[in-house]
Design an enzyme around this catalytic site. Structure first.
Site, PDB file in Angstrom:
ATOM      1  CE1 TYR A 166     -20.614  79.994  57.409  1.00 56.11           C
ATOM      2  CE2 TYR A 166     -19.010  79.071  55.878  1.00 56.11           C
ATOM      3  CZ  TYR A 166     -20.126  78.915  56.676  1.00 56.11           C
ATOM      4  OH  TYR A 166     -20.738  77.696  56.747  1.00 56.11           O
ATOM      5  N   GLY A 207     -32.480  73.365  57.899  1.00 55.83           N
ATOM      6  CA  GLY A 207     -31.665  73.855  56.791  1.00 55.83           C
ATOM      7  C   GLY A 207     -31.567  72.836  55.668  1.00 55.83           C
ATOM      8  CG  PHE A 208     -29.420  72.305  51.255  1.00 57.55           C
ATOM      9  CD1 PHE A 208     -30.321  71.567  50.499  1.00 57.55           C
ATOM     10  CD2 PHE A 208     -28.070  72.266  50.929  1.00 57.55           C
ATOM     11  CE1 PHE A 208     -29.880  70.803  49.426  1.00 57.55           C
ATOM     12  CE2 PHE A 208     -27.630  71.514  49.857  1.00 57.55           C
ATOM     13  CZ  PHE A 208     -28.531  70.780  49.115  1.00 57.55           C
ATOM     14  CG  ASP A 253     -33.595  75.717  61.965  1.00 57.94           C
ATOM     15  OD1 ASP A 253     -33.777  76.905  61.679  1.00 57.94           O
ATOM     16  OD2 ASP A 253     -32.879  74.955  61.298  1.00 57.94           O
TER      17      ASP A 253
END
Ligand code: UDP
Length: 329
Positions: free
Chosen positions: A155, A23-24, A44
């Protein structure tokens, strides 16, 4: 024994697992850990973006909800960073099941299988504070989440539940968990595909398209460059108290309308700004916090200091987008 001079830490090479390591934030953390001399495994599912990872990283393609993949990934690890998540507000609203289970079940699997004495650094979020009017918000402040029929809070509930699982595991099973609450992490390499504001605005400015500011643009956020955020995560790993939570963010609360103006000025763009009603983007049952700014005193006391200014980050994003192989967002 390698020394990380930027963090002032002497580093003993360890076997480290990063979930969401493609991810980022995860990919930046992985690169930094490898540069420090650690042996890094990435778990991942590559569901958001397939970012290039350092050749030295061991990669396990799998889902953090999958017990077998988690057990395999945890084998012989000496520290774990849990950064696996379904990212982006629109994504988390559309894919509520995946958002909830990736966070909650993923963290539960990791905590269940975590060998004793192995620290788990949990990537939590400023989203847990919901729409609290408290500015700046401190770790011990009350949280204020909206009703469950409003999908944009899903979230927040997921991250909050993860934190509760982590704390319960720390209290009742002796897990060594440290919680990092990340506040609007931005920087080169972040995709605008999942709604994040800064790569979207910079991409629009470079393309000469209107910058889409949602609502009236009076809502505020406090951004932190991903390179500072990674330093914050490492600081909490090194010096944070087990069972405790730390805000990791930047300084300088900024209105989104002013952010758009700043992007236009820094990129020399002639794009106009378009105000887009939130309901047109997210539907009628949508809420977001009108203000968000962290108190970072607690993590500062451990030695964390954000160093990269928002203007520098905007310029770096622009430079990255200008040379990115496919136009973003
Ligand atoms: N936003 C915006 N235009 C966009 C994308 C986002 O004005 O094209 C706003 C969004 O409504 C929020 C802020 O920018 O107020 C930050 O959004 P982001 O999704 O990056 O992070 P959030 O703080 O919502 O998790």
């Amino acid at each position: 024994m390698p020394t990380d001079h930027t963090l002032g830490m002497e580093v003993v090479a360890m076997r480290v697992l990063v979930t969401g390591g493609a991810g980022f934030i995860g990919s930046r953390l992985v690169a930094r850990l490898i540069a420090m001399g650690h042996l890094v495994t990435v778990l991942d599912d590559f569901s958001s973006v397939r970012r290039p990872l350092p050749p030295d990283a061991r990669i396990i393609e799998g889902d953090v909800r999958d017990e077998a993949a988690v057990r395999l990934s945890l084998h012989r690890q000496e520290a774990v960073f849990q950064l696996a998540a379904v990212v982006g507000v629109p994504n988390a609203m559309r894919r509520q099941w995946d958002s909830l289970t990736t966070n909650v079940l993923g963290t539960m699997r990791l905590l269940e299988a975590l060998p004793s004495g192995v620290p788990l650094i949990l990537g939590s979020s400023s989203a847990i504070y919901g729409k609290t009017p408290q500015v700046p918000v401190r770790e011990g402040d009350d949280v204020l989440l909206g009703n469950t029929h409003i999908a944009s809070w899903t979230y927040s509930y997921a991250k909050l539940t993860e934190e509760l699982l982590a704390r319960a595991s720390a209290a009742e099973r002796g897990s060594e968990v440290k919680i990092v609450r990340l506040f609007n992490v931005v920087g080169p390499g972040q995709t605008g595909r999942y709604g994040m504001v800064l790569p979207r605005l910079v991409g629009q400015a470079l393309a000469g398209e209107p910058l889409t500011v949602y609502g009236d643009g009076s809502q505020t956020r406090t951004f932190v460059d991903v390179r500072d955020a990674v330093a914050g995560i490492l600081t909490v790993w090194d010096k944070g108290a087990p069972g405790d939570a730390y805000n990791v963010g930047g300084v300088g609360e900024v209105r989104i309308l002013d952010l758009a103006r700043r992007v236009i000025a820094l990129t020399g763009s002639r794009s106009p700004i378009h105000l887009v009603p939130m309901a047109a983007v997210f539907g009628p049952a949508f809420e977001e916090t009108p203000r968000r700014a962290p108190s970072i005193e607690k993590v500062r006391a451990l030695g964390y200091q954000p160093l990269i200014s928002l203007d520098e980050t905007i310029q770096d994003i622009a430079a990255w987008l200008a040379q990115a192989p496919s136009p973003e967002p």
